[in-house]
Design a protein around this motif. Structure first.
Motif, PDB file in Angstrom:
ATOM      1  N   GLU A  88      35.645  92.767 104.492  1.00  0.00           N
ATOM      2  CA  GLU A  88      34.442  93.569 104.268  1.00  0.00           C
ATOM      3  C   GLU A  88      34.345  94.802 105.162  1.00  0.00           C
ATOM      4  O   GLU A  88      33.513  95.683 104.914  1.00  0.00           O
ATOM      5  CB  GLU A  88      33.179  92.720 104.435  1.00  0.00           C
ATOM      6  CG  GLU A  88      33.008  92.070 105.797  1.00  0.00           C
ATOM      7  CD  GLU A  88      33.588  90.664 105.853  1.00  0.00           C
ATOM      8  OE1 GLU A  88      33.076  89.854 106.666  1.00  0.00           O
ATOM      9  OE2 GLU A  88      34.541  90.376 105.103  1.00  0.00           O
ATOM     10  N   VAL A  89      35.160  94.894 106.213  1.00  0.00           N
ATOM     11  CA  VAL A  89      35.113  96.090 107.065  1.00  0.00           C
ATOM     12  C   VAL A  89      36.147  97.122 106.647  1.00  0.00           C
ATOM     13  O   VAL A  89      36.204  98.207 107.226  1.00  0.00           O
ATOM     14  CB  VAL A  89      35.296  95.748 108.554  1.00  0.00           C
ATOM     15  CG1 VAL A  89      34.267  94.721 109.004  1.00  0.00           C
ATOM     16  CG2 VAL A  89      36.718  95.284 108.855  1.00  0.00           C
ATOM     17  N   LEU A  90      36.974  96.803 105.652  1.00  0.00           N
ATOM     18  CA  LEU A  90      38.011  97.730 105.202  1.00  0.00           C
ATOM     19  C   LEU A  90      37.475  98.585 104.065  1.00  0.00           C
ATOM     20  O   LEU A  90      37.001  98.068 103.046  1.00  0.00           O
ATOM     21  CB  LEU A  90      39.259  96.967 104.743  1.00  0.00           C
ATOM     22  CG  LEU A  90      39.897  96.022 105.761  1.00  0.00           C
ATOM     23  CD1 LEU A  90      41.171  95.412 105.175  1.00  0.00           C
ATOM     24  CD2 LEU A  90      40.199  96.748 107.059  1.00  0.00           C
ATOM     25  N   GLY A  91      37.562  99.899 104.255  1.00  0.00           N
ATOM     26  CA  GLY A  91      37.040 100.821 103.268  1.00  0.00           C
ATOM     27  C   GLY A  91      38.120 101.444 102.413  1.00  0.00           C
ATOM     28  O   GLY A  91      39.142 100.834 102.099  1.00  0.00           O
ATOM     29  N   LYS A  92      37.897 102.680 102.058  1.00  0.00           N
ATOM     30  CA  LYS A  92      38.835 103.401 101.205  1.00  0.00           C
ATOM     31  C   LYS A  92      40.117 103.722 101.955  1.00  0.00           C
ATOM     32  O   LYS A  92      40.150 103.735 103.194  1.00  0.00           O
ATOM     33  CB  LYS A  92      38.191 104.702 100.708  1.00  0.00           C
ATOM     34  CG  LYS A  92      37.081 104.500  99.692  1.00  0.00           C
ATOM     35  CD  LYS A  92      36.601 105.852  99.157  1.00  0.00           C
ATOM     36  CE  LYS A  92      35.558 105.697  98.077  1.00  0.00           C
ATOM     37  NZ  LYS A  92      35.121 107.016  97.543  1.00  0.00           N
ATOM     38  N   LEU A 103      37.511 102.109 108.497  1.00  0.00           N
ATOM     39  CA  LEU A 103      36.762 100.931 108.935  1.00  0.00           C
ATOM     40  C   LEU A 103      35.261 101.180 108.866  1.00  0.00           C
ATOM     41  O   LEU A 103      34.798 102.315 109.037  1.00  0.00           O
ATOM     42  CB  LEU A 103      37.144 100.564 110.371  1.00  0.00           C
ATOM     43  CG  LEU A 103      38.557 100.054 110.610  1.00  0.00           C
ATOM     44  CD1 LEU A 103      38.807  99.882 112.100  1.00  0.00           C
ATOM     45  CD2 LEU A 103      38.802  98.746 109.869  1.00  0.00           C
ATOM     46  N   ASP A 104      34.522 100.124 108.654  1.00  0.00           N
ATOM     47  CA  ASP A 104      33.061 100.195 108.689  1.00  0.00           C
ATOM     48  C   ASP A 104      32.625 100.026 110.143  1.00  0.00           C
ATOM     49  O   ASP A 104      32.446  98.904 110.626  1.00  0.00           O
ATOM     50  CB  ASP A 104      32.451  99.105 107.811  1.00  0.00           C
ATOM     51  CG  ASP A 104      30.927  99.221 107.715  1.00  0.00           C
ATOM     52  OD1 ASP A 104      30.346 100.090 108.402  1.00  0.00           O
ATOM     53  OD2 ASP A 104      30.326  98.436 106.958  1.00  0.00           O
ATOM     54  N   ILE A 105      32.457 101.137 110.832  1.00  0.00           N
ATOM     55  CA  ILE A 105      32.152 101.086 112.259  1.00  0.00           C
ATOM     56  C   ILE A 105      30.732 100.605 112.547  1.00  0.00           C
ATOM     57  O   ILE A 105      30.383 100.378 113.712  1.00  0.00           O
ATOM     58  CB  ILE A 105      32.395 102.450 112.927  1.00  0.00           C
ATOM     59  CG1 ILE A 105      31.521 103.524 112.286  1.00  0.00           C
ATOM     60  CG2 ILE A 105      33.876 102.819 112.856  1.00  0.00           C
ATOM     61  CD1 ILE A 105      31.466 104.813 113.062  1.00  0.00           C
ATOM     62  N   TYR A 138      32.291 109.703 110.247  1.00  0.00           N
ATOM     63  CA  TYR A 138      31.186 109.679 109.285  1.00  0.00           C
ATOM     64  C   TYR A 138      31.253 110.803 108.263  1.00  0.00           C
ATOM     65  O   TYR A 138      30.669 110.695 107.171  1.00  0.00           O
ATOM     66  CB  TYR A 138      29.828 109.686 110.005  1.00  0.00           C
ATOM     67  CG  TYR A 138      29.353 111.045 110.466  1.00  0.00           C
ATOM     68  CD1 TYR A 138      28.469 111.803 109.690  1.00  0.00           C
ATOM     69  CD2 TYR A 138      29.757 111.577 111.693  1.00  0.00           C
ATOM     70  CE1 TYR A 138      28.016 113.042 110.111  1.00  0.00           C
ATOM     71  CE2 TYR A 138      29.316 112.805 112.114  1.00  0.00           C
ATOM     72  CZ  TYR A 138      28.446 113.544 111.329  1.00  0.00           C
ATOM     73  OH  TYR A 138      28.007 114.776 111.757  1.00  0.00           O
ATOM     74  N   THR A 139      31.982 111.871 108.546  1.00  0.00           N
ATOM     75  CA  THR A 139      32.103 112.980 107.607  1.00  0.00           C
ATOM     76  C   THR A 139      33.227 112.758 106.597  1.00  0.00           C
ATOM     77  O   THR A 139      33.428 113.593 105.704  1.00  0.00           O
ATOM     78  CB  THR A 139      32.360 114.299 108.360  1.00  0.00           C
ATOM     79  OG1 THR A 139      33.530 114.149 109.190  1.00  0.00           O
ATOM     80  CG2 THR A 139      31.167 114.667 109.221  1.00  0.00           C
ATOM     81  N   ASN A 140      33.963 111.665 106.721  1.00  0.00           N
ATOM     82  CA  ASN A 140      35.061 111.371 105.809  1.00  0.00           C
ATOM     83  C   ASN A 140      34.594 110.485 104.659  1.00  0.00           C
ATOM     84  O   ASN A 140      33.553 109.832 104.726  1.00  0.00           O
ATOM     85  CB  ASN A 140      36.198 110.676 106.568  1.00  0.00           C
ATOM     86  CG  ASN A 140      36.892 111.594 107.542  1.00  0.00           C
ATOM     87  OD1 ASN A 140      37.682 112.445 107.154  1.00  0.00           O
ATOM     88  ND2 ASN A 140      36.609 111.425 108.835  1.00  0.00           N
ATOM     89  N   ASP A 141      35.407 110.436 103.613  1.00  0.00           N
ATOM     90  CA  ASP A 141      35.123 109.605 102.446  1.00  0.00           C
ATOM     91  C   ASP A 141      35.648 108.200 102.711  1.00  0.00           C
ATOM     92  O   ASP A 141      36.738 107.831 102.291  1.00  0.00           O
ATOM     93  CB  ASP A 141      35.777 110.217 101.207  1.00  0.00           C
ATOM     94  CG  ASP A 141      35.462 109.440  99.931  1.00  0.00           C
ATOM     95  OD1 ASP A 141      34.495 108.653  99.945  1.00  0.00           O
ATOM     96  OD2 ASP A 141      36.192 109.626  98.934  1.00  0.00           O
ATOM     97  N   THR A 142      34.862 107.423 103.423  1.00  0.00           N
ATOM     98  CA  THR A 142      35.307 106.123 103.921  1.00  0.00           C
ATOM     99  C   THR A 142      35.011 104.971 102.979  1.00  0.00           C
ATOM    100  O   THR A 142      35.585 103.889 103.128  1.00  0.00           O
ATOM    101  CB  THR A 142      34.628 105.808 105.261  1.00  0.00           C
ATOM    102  OG1 THR A 142      33.203 105.708 105.044  1.00  0.00           O
ATOM    103  CG2 THR A 142      34.907 106.891 106.292  1.00  0.00           C
ATOM    104  N   PRO A 145      28.421 104.209 103.741  1.00  0.00           N
ATOM    105  CA  PRO A 145      27.414 105.247 103.996  1.00  0.00           C
ATOM    106  C   PRO A 145      27.195 105.468 105.493  1.00  0.00           C
ATOM    107  O   PRO A 145      26.088 105.264 106.018  1.00  0.00           O
ATOM    108  CB  PRO A 145      26.169 104.700 103.306  1.00  0.00           C
ATOM    109  CG  PRO A 145      26.299 103.212 103.441  1.00  0.00           C
ATOM    110  CD  PRO A 145      27.785 102.930 103.305  1.00  0.00           C
ATOM    111  N   LEU A 146      28.231 105.897 106.171  1.00  0.00           N
ATOM    112  CA  LEU A 146      28.148 106.057 107.619  1.00  0.00           C
ATOM    113  C   LEU A 146      27.354 107.316 107.970  1.00  0.00           C
ATOM    114  O   LEU A 146      27.387 108.316 107.250  1.00  0.00           O
ATOM    115  CB  LEU A 146      29.553 106.141 108.223  1.00  0.00           C
ATOM    116  CG  LEU A 146      30.474 104.945 107.960  1.00  0.00           C
ATOM    117  CD1 LEU A 146      31.837 105.176 108.590  1.00  0.00           C
ATOM    118  CD2 LEU A 146      29.846 103.654 108.470  1.00  0.00           C
ATOM    119  N   THR A 147      26.687 107.277 109.101  1.00  0.00           N
ATOM    120  CA  THR A 147      25.855 108.397 109.542  1.00  0.00           C
ATOM    121  C   THR A 147      26.294 108.891 110.913  1.00  0.00           C
ATOM    122  O   THR A 147      27.094 108.245 111.609  1.00  0.00           O
ATOM    123  CB  THR A 147      24.380 107.973 109.634  1.00  0.00           C
ATOM    124  OG1 THR A 147      24.243 106.995 110.693  1.00  0.00           O
ATOM    125  CG2 THR A 147      23.889 107.380 108.318  1.00  0.00           C
TER     126      THR A 147
END
Length: 265
Positions: A88-92, A103-105, A138-142, A145-147
């Motif tokens: 669940e922490v692995l993104g695109k 990663l979902d930081i 956070y500015t990348n297409d991960t 919805p990181l901020t």
């Protein structure tokens, strides 16, 4: 063979002293290959966490400081701890870098056991500092919805954990957060400094007399697998009005990188 064992997390109390890089140091950045050329005359080496212990010991015996490179914002499928990351922490996929995912930081509780084990290994192997790659996320297409706030929280957590282990830590890119990190981080490493017009935003690191190590390597050539990349003796020097910064000539083939000096007002 490189060491892949990882100690369990130490019973830590905050350290009060760690290395603080100063202007005037020369540095050698060599990742992408675990066979490190230790003959380069440089004050500081920046190398991968998983290099053989003998390399770190040799560099210290020569009076070098050694920075530990790890990726804190991406999963890499060649790392010995790759199977410890929850799905669940692995993104695109990290575009342009096969074998990597974002990663979902935000999930620090799930990432902490893995990242802290890496910091423990960094400490156990005697590294002096940490380069936390991909902390700018956070500015990348991960895929998440990181901020800005998520990234800042993660960055501050990393700095606290590094300092608990007596490790200096360098801000890696993330130039829009310099004002909030310059008093926490011990130095900064920036890539594509002029390409992304980051000069003004990185000035606080110069004005506060902290060290900034700048890598001018365009991203398509940044981490080619299996290619030895050596940035030889990049030097930073202070002048009352100007700062000299090492710069890599990226117009040459990757195996012919040369260092030149440019001046900033």
């Amino acid at each position: 063979m490189p060491s892949t064992s990882q100690p369990s997390t130490f019973d830590l109390t905050p350290e009060t002293n760690w290395w603080h890089p100063t202007a005037g140091l020369t540095w050698q950045w060599q990742i992408g290959d675990l066979d490190i050329d230790t003959s380069i005359e440089a004050d500081v080496y920046d190398i991968d966490l998983y290099v053989d212990q003998a390399i770190i010991d040799e560099l210290h015996a020569k009076g070098r400081k050694v920075i530990c490179y790890i990726s804190v914002g991406s999963w890499e499928d060649w790392r010995p701890d790759k199977d410890q990351f929850p799905a669940e922490v692995l993104g695109k996929d990290y575009d342009g870098w096969p074998g990597e995912k974002w990663l979902d930081i935000r999930a620090i509780d799930k990432l902490a056991p893995i990242m802290l084990a890496r910091l423990d290994l960094c400490k156990a192997k005697g590294f002096d500092a940490l380069e936390p790659d991909n902390m700018e996320i956070y500015t990348n297409d991960t895929g998440f919805p990181l901020t800005y706030e998520d990234q800042l929280k993660f960055a501050l957590w990393l700095a606290d954990e590094a300092h608990k282990r007596g490790l200096a830590i360098g801000q890696k890119n993330a130039s829009d957060q310099v004002s909030q990190l310059v008093d926490v981080y011990d130095f900064a490493i920036t890539e594509d400094y002029f390409y992304y017009n980051e000069a003004e935003s990185m000035l606080p690191y110069i004005q506060s007399r902290q060290t900034r190590l700048r890598r001018r390597i365009h991203r398509p050539a940044r981490r080619l697998r299996g290619v030895l990349r050596k940035i030889k003796t990049t030097q930073l020097q202070h002048h009352p009005q100007k700062t000299w910064l090492g710069c890599v000539d990226t117009n040459l083939p990757i195996n012919q990188l040369q260092v030149r000096l440019q001046v900033e007002s």
